[in-house]
Write an enzyme that holds these catalytic residues in place. Structure first.
Site, PDB file in Angstrom:
ATOM      1  NE  ARG A 224      -4.330  -1.281   0.082  1.00  0.00           N
ATOM      2  CZ  ARG A 224      -4.536  -2.291  -0.761  1.00  0.00           C
ATOM      3  NH1 ARG A 224      -3.632  -2.624  -1.652  1.00  0.00           N
ATOM      4  NH2 ARG A 224      -5.690  -2.960  -0.727  1.00  0.00           N
ATOM      5  CG  HIS A 272      -3.877  -1.164  -6.773  1.00  0.00           C
ATOM      6  ND1 HIS A 272      -4.240  -0.438  -5.667  1.00  0.00           N
ATOM      7  CD2 HIS A 272      -3.942  -2.472  -6.378  1.00  0.00           C
ATOM      8  CE1 HIS A 272      -4.514  -1.254  -4.658  1.00  0.00           C
ATOM      9  NE2 HIS A 272      -4.332  -2.505  -5.073  1.00  0.00           N
TER      10      HIS A 272
HETATM   11  P1  NDP Z   1      -1.995 -10.567   5.786  1.00  0.00           P
HETATM   12  O1  NDP Z   1      -2.918  -9.898   6.730  1.00  0.00           O
HETATM   13  O2  NDP Z   1      -2.117 -12.051   5.566  1.00  0.00           O
HETATM   14  O3  NDP Z   1      -0.482 -10.294   6.219  1.00  0.00           O
HETATM   15  C1  NDP Z   1      -0.046  -9.059   6.697  1.00  0.00           C
HETATM   16  C2  NDP Z   1       1.370  -9.227   7.236  1.00  0.00           C
HETATM   17  O4  NDP Z   1       1.824  -7.943   7.675  1.00  0.00           O
HETATM   18  C3  NDP Z   1       1.439 -10.173   8.445  1.00  0.00           C
HETATM   19  O5  NDP Z   1       2.613 -10.926   8.397  1.00  0.00           O
HETATM   20  C4  NDP Z   1       1.478  -9.194   9.604  1.00  0.00           C
HETATM   21  O6  NDP Z   1       2.120  -9.696  10.762  1.00  0.00           O
HETATM   22  C5  NDP Z   1       2.285  -8.071   9.019  1.00  0.00           C
HETATM   23  N1  NDP Z   1       2.063  -6.830   9.771  1.00  0.00           N
HETATM   24  C6  NDP Z   1       0.904  -6.147   9.940  1.00  0.00           C
HETATM   25  N2  NDP Z   1       1.109  -5.072  10.729  1.00  0.00           N
HETATM   26  C7  NDP Z   1       2.425  -5.078  11.062  1.00  0.00           C
HETATM   27  C8  NDP Z   1       3.237  -4.257  11.854  1.00  0.00           C
HETATM   28  N3  NDP Z   1       2.743  -3.174  12.480  1.00  0.00           N
HETATM   29  N4  NDP Z   1       4.541  -4.574  11.982  1.00  0.00           N
HETATM   30  C9  NDP Z   1       5.053  -5.661  11.376  1.00  0.00           C
HETATM   31  N5  NDP Z   1       4.334  -6.494  10.606  1.00  0.00           N
HETATM   32  C10 NDP Z   1       3.023  -6.206  10.450  1.00  0.00           C
HETATM   33  O7  NDP Z   1      -2.128  -9.795   4.399  1.00  0.00           O
HETATM   34  P2  NDP Z   1      -1.846 -10.330   2.909  1.00  0.00           P
HETATM   35  O8  NDP Z   1      -0.507 -10.967   2.883  1.00  0.00           O
HETATM   36  O9  NDP Z   1      -2.995 -11.096   2.404  1.00  0.00           O
HETATM   37  O10 NDP Z   1      -1.835  -8.931   2.116  1.00  0.00           O
HETATM   38  C11 NDP Z   1      -0.892  -7.925   2.441  1.00  0.00           C
HETATM   39  C12 NDP Z   1      -1.299  -6.630   1.767  1.00  0.00           C
HETATM   40  O11 NDP Z   1      -1.081  -6.712   0.370  1.00  0.00           O
HETATM   41  C13 NDP Z   1      -2.787  -6.267   1.863  1.00  0.00           C
HETATM   42  O12 NDP Z   1      -3.089  -5.691   3.129  1.00  0.00           O
HETATM   43  C14 NDP Z   1      -2.925  -5.286   0.745  1.00  0.00           C
HETATM   44  O13 NDP Z   1      -2.639  -3.992   1.229  1.00  0.00           O
HETATM   45  C15 NDP Z   1      -1.849  -5.696  -0.255  1.00  0.00           C
HETATM   46  N6  NDP Z   1      -2.407  -6.207  -1.506  1.00  0.00           N
HETATM   47  C16 NDP Z   1      -2.081  -5.584  -2.682  1.00  0.00           C
HETATM   48  C17 NDP Z   1      -2.548  -6.029  -3.888  1.00  0.00           C
HETATM   49  C18 NDP Z   1      -2.136  -5.375  -5.165  1.00  0.00           C
HETATM   50  O14 NDP Z   1      -2.634  -5.740  -6.234  1.00  0.00           O
HETATM   51  N7  NDP Z   1      -1.229  -4.423  -5.147  1.00  0.00           N
HETATM   52  C19 NDP Z   1      -3.433  -7.199  -3.965  1.00  0.00           C
HETATM   53  C20 NDP Z   1      -3.716  -7.801  -2.688  1.00  0.00           C
HETATM   54  C21 NDP Z   1      -3.214  -7.304  -1.505  1.00  0.00           C
HETATM   55  P3  NDP Z   1       1.573 -10.976  11.552  1.00  0.00           P
HETATM   56  O15 NDP Z   1       1.865 -12.162  10.659  1.00  0.00           O
HETATM   57  O16 NDP Z   1       2.389 -10.996  12.784  1.00  0.00           O
HETATM   58  O17 NDP Z   1       0.105 -10.748  11.762  1.00  0.00           O
END
Ligand code: NDP
Length: 309
Positions: A224, A272
């Protein structure tokens, strides 16, 4: 008969009506799927933030809201949404992201631009290093980050991942917390951002952290826009601390035509499109999750409203 309301942009109905109908049948669910159910009668909502439902107050019978999107930052703060919210974790979305991330990583790793764009008659013997000599760091080890990290590790890259909670993922050195972030970034040659957009992740890549990376490192952001301090990145590109940034997401989308990223010679803008939810596989996930709810099992992929993802 369950009433399922489809609330996404009109064009999505054409893509999803048939896959959802088939998936509900395959899951043994009797469903009346429509776009015009009265909100007060609805059992489940298939939801995208660009659809008509913005106020969930009338949805008094609704047992859960099933997001078609993985990123939920635009709905997670909606105070009228008191029902459980499940985000999208979809095979097609994940594999699409793996392909996009691997492709852009390999572009930079192999120096493809030099040969594709530089057809200038110069016989350049600039061999790329092997992947095993190119440390890659993935910020975010969720559904997408983990799959991308494992794919890159299979190609030979040493992969370090960073998450909020401690993790143990085969093929990835897993770090967490502030100290873990410093260690994960120090000396990294490729950094891939797959964090959600939350107050805690804003400007994760700031000037101090960009300075930790190996000189000339590549940034790849399909996560993002707010994850990166844009001014810090532009400065780091201009002073060669960062070699190139491939950016798929931005604070404002579409990226305004006068934004400096468009014209910057060391920035690749993609609109995107890193990955998208695929109707056939996503419909099965939604149907299976609704079936779980009807069978009294906990829903999968529930959003933690406090954490914001
Ligand atoms: P998940 O919720 O499965 O994973 C998010 C990861 O980020 C987890 O490992 C989480 O940690 C970590 N995280 C969240 N907050 C923090 C923090 N404050 N500090 C450190 N680590 C953190 O999401 P997805 O993998 O499914 O998707 C990730 C992002 O990809 C989506 O939120 C979206 O924004 C983006 N996306 C973009 C697309 C595009 O076309 N460009 C398409 C789809 C998604 P923990 O494992 O400990 O919870």
């Amino acid at each position: 008969m369950l009433k399922v309301l489809f609330s996404a942009k009109p064009a999505a109905w054409d893509e999803y009506e048939t896959p959802l109908t088939r998936a509900f049948e395959a899951a043994g669910l009797q469903v009346d799927l429509a776009r015009d159910h009265a909100p007060s009668d609805v059992d489940y909502i298939v939801f995208a933030p660009n659809g008509p439902v913005t106020d969930f107050t009338p949805c008094v019978k609704t047992k859960a809201v099933m997001s078609l999107w993985a990123g939920v930052e635009t709905v997670v703060g909606n105070h009228t949404l008191t029902q459980p919210l499940a985000r999208m974790v979809d095979h097609g979305l994940t594999r699409g992201m793996v392909e996009w991330v691997v492709g852009h990583t390999m572009r930079h790793h192999l120096g493809m631009d030099t040969h594709i764009l530089g057809q200038d008659g110069v016989w350049r013997l600039d061999y790329p290093p092997l992947a095993e000599a190119r440390p890659v760091t993935i910020l975010g080890l969720g559904a997408l980050g983990e799959a991308c990290g494992q794919a890159l590790n299979t190609l030979g890259f040493p992969v370090t991942g960073w998450s909020r909670n401690p993790k143990d993922v085969s093929g990835i050195k897993c770090l967490h917390g502030e100290a873990g972030l410093t260690e994960a970034l120090t000396g990294a040659q490729v950094v891939i951002l797959l964090l959600p957009s939350t107050p805690a992740t804003e400007n994760t890549l700031n000037a101090d952290r960009l300075a930790l990376l190996a000189k000339g490192a590549f940034i790849i952001n399909p996560g993002r826009g707010p994850l990166i301090d844009d001014d810090a990145l532009l400065a780091a590109l201009d002073n060669d601390q960062i070699g190139h940034a491939t950016l798929d997401v931005f604070r404002v989308e579409p990226l305004p035509t006068d934004h400096p990223y468009w014209a910057h010679p060391k920035v690749t803008v993609t609109p995107h499109i890193a990955s998208t939810t695929r109707p056939d596989t996503a419909a099965q996930i939604i149907a299976q999750n609704i079936k779980r709810g009807e069978d009294g099992l906990p829903f999968l992929h529930l959003v933690d409203r406090n954490a914001g993802y």
